[in-house]
Design an enzyme around this catalytic site. Structure first.
Site, PDB file in Angstrom:
ATOM      1  N   HIS A 141      21.315  -2.351 -90.973  1.00 54.30           N
ATOM      2  CA  HIS A 141      20.009  -2.933 -91.252  1.00 54.30           C
ATOM      3  C   HIS A 141      20.119  -4.446 -91.056  1.00 54.30           C
ATOM      4  CE1 HIS A 141      18.942   0.938 -92.555  1.00 54.30           C
ATOM      5  NE2 HIS A 141      18.821   0.762 -93.860  1.00 54.30           N
ATOM      6  N   CYS A 198      19.635   0.355 -99.422  1.00 52.38           N
ATOM      7  CA  CYS A 198      20.530  -0.269 -98.433  1.00 52.38           C
ATOM      8  C   CYS A 198      19.996  -1.579 -97.854  1.00 52.38           C
ATOM      9  CB  CYS A 198      20.848   0.723 -97.315  1.00 52.38           C
ATOM     10  SG  CYS A 198      19.468   1.753 -96.828  1.00 52.38           S
TER      11      CYS A 198
HETATM   12  N1  LIG Z   1      21.564   6.651 -95.176  1.00 55.38           N
HETATM   13  C1  LIG Z   1      21.622   5.483 -95.800  1.00 55.38           C
HETATM   14  O1  LIG Z   1      21.771   4.407 -95.193  1.00 55.38           O
HETATM   15  C2  LIG Z   1      21.529   5.444 -97.295  1.00 55.38           C
HETATM   16  C3  LIG Z   1      21.735   4.230 -97.960  1.00 55.38           C
HETATM   17  C4  LIG Z   1      21.630   4.183 -99.360  1.00 55.38           C
HETATM   18  C5  LIG Z   1      21.336   5.339-100.035  1.00 55.38           C
HETATM   19  N2  LIG Z   1      21.145   6.513 -99.356  1.00 55.38           N
HETATM   20  C6  LIG Z   1      20.876   7.725-100.115  1.00 55.38           C
HETATM   21  O2  LIG Z   1      21.996   8.582 -99.953  1.00 55.38           O
HETATM   22  C7  LIG Z   1      21.598   9.955-100.005  1.00 55.38           C
HETATM   23  C8  LIG Z   1      22.110  10.684 -98.780  1.00 55.38           C
HETATM   24  O3  LIG Z   1      21.557  10.116 -97.614  1.00 55.38           O
HETATM   25  P1  LIG Z   1      22.097  10.480 -96.160  1.00 55.38           P
HETATM   26  O4  LIG Z   1      21.548   9.421 -95.282  1.00 55.38           O
HETATM   27  O5  LIG Z   1      23.562  10.724 -96.178  1.00 55.38           O
HETATM   28  O6  LIG Z   1      21.325  11.850 -95.852  1.00 55.38           O
HETATM   29  P2  LIG Z   1      21.733  13.042 -94.859  1.00 55.38           P
HETATM   30  O7  LIG Z   1      22.502  12.551 -93.715  1.00 55.38           O
HETATM   31  O8  LIG Z   1      20.464  13.767 -94.602  1.00 55.38           O
HETATM   32  O9  LIG Z   1      22.709  13.967 -95.746  1.00 55.38           O
HETATM   33  C9  LIG Z   1      22.216  14.706 -96.827  1.00 55.38           C
HETATM   34  C10 LIG Z   1      23.334  15.447 -97.519  1.00 55.38           C
HETATM   35  O10 LIG Z   1      22.780  16.135 -98.630  1.00 55.38           O
HETATM   36  C11 LIG Z   1      23.099  17.521 -98.512  1.00 55.38           C
HETATM   37  N3  LIG Z   1      22.017  18.334 -99.041  1.00 55.38           N
HETATM   38  C12 LIG Z   1      20.784  18.525 -98.531  1.00 55.38           C
HETATM   39  N4  LIG Z   1      20.100  19.426 -99.277  1.00 55.38           N
HETATM   40  C13 LIG Z   1      20.939  19.818-100.266  1.00 55.38           C
HETATM   41  C14 LIG Z   1      20.847  20.751-101.327  1.00 55.38           C
HETATM   42  N5  LIG Z   1      19.740  21.468-101.538  1.00 55.38           N
HETATM   43  N6  LIG Z   1      21.923  20.907-102.149  1.00 55.38           N
HETATM   44  C15 LIG Z   1      23.035  20.206-101.948  1.00 55.38           C
HETATM   45  N7  LIG Z   1      23.197  19.315-100.947  1.00 55.38           N
HETATM   46  C16 LIG Z   1      22.167  19.128-100.117  1.00 55.38           C
HETATM   47  C17 LIG Z   1      23.269  17.763 -97.019  1.00 55.38           C
HETATM   48  O11 LIG Z   1      24.019  18.939 -96.826  1.00 55.38           O
HETATM   49  P3  LIG Z   1      23.936  19.775 -95.441  1.00 55.38           P
HETATM   50  O12 LIG Z   1      24.766  19.032 -94.437  1.00 55.38           O
HETATM   51  O13 LIG Z   1      24.528  21.087 -95.814  1.00 55.38           O
HETATM   52  O14 LIG Z   1      22.504  19.849 -95.061  1.00 55.38           O
HETATM   53  C18 LIG Z   1      24.026  16.508 -96.634  1.00 55.38           C
HETATM   54  O15 LIG Z   1      25.381  16.606 -97.005  1.00 55.38           O
HETATM   55  C19 LIG Z   1      20.081   9.926-100.136  1.00 55.38           C
HETATM   56  O16 LIG Z   1      19.736  10.050-101.508  1.00 55.38           O
HETATM   57  C20 LIG Z   1      19.705   8.554 -99.620  1.00 55.38           C
HETATM   58  O17 LIG Z   1      18.488   8.079-100.169  1.00 55.38           O
HETATM   59  C21 LIG Z   1      21.239   6.581 -98.000  1.00 55.38           C
END
Ligand SMILES: NC(=O)c1ccc[n+]([C@@H]2O[C@H](COP(=O)([O-])OP(=O)(O)OC[C@H]3O[C@@H](n4cnc5c(N)ncnc54)[C@H](OP(=O)(O)O)[C@@H]3O)[C@@H](O)[C@H]2O)c1
Length: 350
Positions: free
Chosen positions: A242, A129
């Site tokens: 960011h 990001c």
């Molecule tokens: N946040 C950003 O700005 C951003 C930007 C670019 C890329 N990313 C990438 O996007 C992805 C998600 O990030 P996020 O910020 O949205 O994280 P997050 O808020 O922590 O959300 C994680 C998601 O993954 C699910 N999850 C966790 N453990 C799991 C499992 N064992 N099986 C299936 N689903 C599972 C969670 O489900 P529950 O709700 O049930 O726990 C939730 O829906 C990551 O790979 C991150 O590196 C994030």
């Protein structure tokens, strides 16, 4: 089937929730939509276009009945489920860092390298990001002159770590004013009223994984394998967006006026740059928007042919969900979602 069957893995997370909004806003054409998450969320309902969708378990079987999957969970899930989906003929748009540097995986910012989508082999990736807004500004400016070197300092919001980090910032802020000791779970130190020069994990040489992503991903997206990019990535107590202070050295001089015009004409970039009225990009203004906002455009007095600028971008939107949906739009427009062999209608086992 006229439109793809879509699945969002991680639909309850920070990015997954925004992906739902973006799919609806952009009227992404879908035959059906399925949502999966961790076992914690199975059975929860989520409203999409007025319809209640039940969150399912994330199992390989889901992908046998999906054509496009947005995987937005964590590295382990991306590593396992992207291959499971690909094997079942489902095209993956992956948000994690797992696949980005794989030579077989297009790493795409559609404004820059949409044609890279054509070479996909079942998995496509969005950039980090912080990389996405940076490469857009660089792509706009390299139209005037080749770039010699980039130095960036980031100011990254807590939602870049996910929804749990936002909850931690909120809790630590309350504890700070109540005089309570901060509980730290997501970061090694309190993030409320603090700055952490530490995004990702430390690598040999003292760089962090995030800083190396900014180097390697920028080179891959811009197709400039030798471009020097030096980043210092800092986590700041900001909810969303960011920000980056960027210094760019060019082969030829570019005036701030010329840079402003190139940036303003670039798709997805908005210039906010009027010091006389205190107008410059800020996270509170960028939150919830798809554009990359650029301002403070000025000569870099320490560099020959140098420019300095400041940019702000919503990490959950253009930094993640919007870019992923844009990639899916390219996949659909190019007829590249009917991937692999014909699928069985129902898969017998997971
Ligand atoms: N946040 C950003 O700005 C951003 C930007 C670019 C890329 N990313 C990438 O996007 C992805 C998600 O990030 P996020 O910020 O949205 O994280 P997050 O808020 O922590 O959300 C994680 C998601 O993954 C699910 N999850 C966790 N453990 C799991 C499992 N064992 N099986 C299936 N689903 C599972 C969670 O489900 P529950 O709700 O049930 O726990 C939730 O829906 C990551 O790979 C991150 O590196 C994030």
């Amino acid at each position: 089937m006229a439109h793809p069957r879509v699945t969002i893995v991680g639909a309850t997370g920070a990015v997954g929730k925004v992906a739902l909004t973006v799919l609806e806003e952009r009227a992404f054409p879908m035959e059906s939509l399925r949502l999966t998450a961790s076992p914690r969320s199975v059975g929860r309902t989520v409203t999409f276009k007025g319809e209640e969708l039940t969150v399912e378990a994330t199992t390989p079987a889901v992908f046998a009945e999906s054509d496009i999957a947005f995987i937005s969970a964590n590295d382990d899930i991306s590593r396992d489920m992207a291959l499971a989906a690909k094997e079942r003929g489902c095209v993956v748009i992956d948000d994690s860092g797992v696949w980005r540097m794989d030579p077989e995986v297009p790493l795409v910012v559609p404004e820059i390298n949409a044609d890279d989508v054509d070479a996909h082999n079942g998995i496509l990736a969005i950039p980090n990001c912080s990389t996405t807004p940076l490469v857009m500004a660089l792509d706009a400016l390299r139209q005037a002159s080749p770039i010699r070197r980039v130095i960036a300092a980031t100011y990254q919001s807590v939602t870049g770590t996910g929804s749990a980090a936002l909850a931690e910032l909120e809790e630590q802020s309350r504890d700070y004013f109540a005089g309570n000791e901060a509980r730290t779970d997501q970061y090694p130190h309190p993030i409320a009223f603090n700055l952490l020069p530490h995004v990702g994990s430390f690598r040999d040489g003292g760089h962090t994984s995030e800083e190396m992503k900014m180097l390697n991903e920028t080179r891959k997206i811009l197709h400039e394998p030798g471009l020097p990019v030096s980043a210092t990535c800092v986590r700041v107590p900001v909810r969303v967006c960011h920000s980056e202070a960027v210094n760019i050295e060019f082969e030829r001089p570019i005036s701030p006026g010329e840079a402003r015009e190139l940036l303003a004409n670039y798709p997805g970039i908005v210039v906010v740059d009027d010091p006389a009225t205190n107008a410059y990009p800020m996270p509170l203004d960028g939150e919830g928007k798809d554009e990359v906002f650029v301002g403070r455009i000025r000569e870099d007095v320490a560099l020959p042919n140098g420019l300095a600028l400041w940019l702000v971008s919503d990490n959950l939107r253009k930094g993640a969900a919007t870019n992923a949906v844009q990639i899916a739009e390219e996949v659909v427009a190019r007829g590249l979602w009917r991937y692999g062999a014909a699928k069985p209608a129902v898969e017998a086992t997971a």
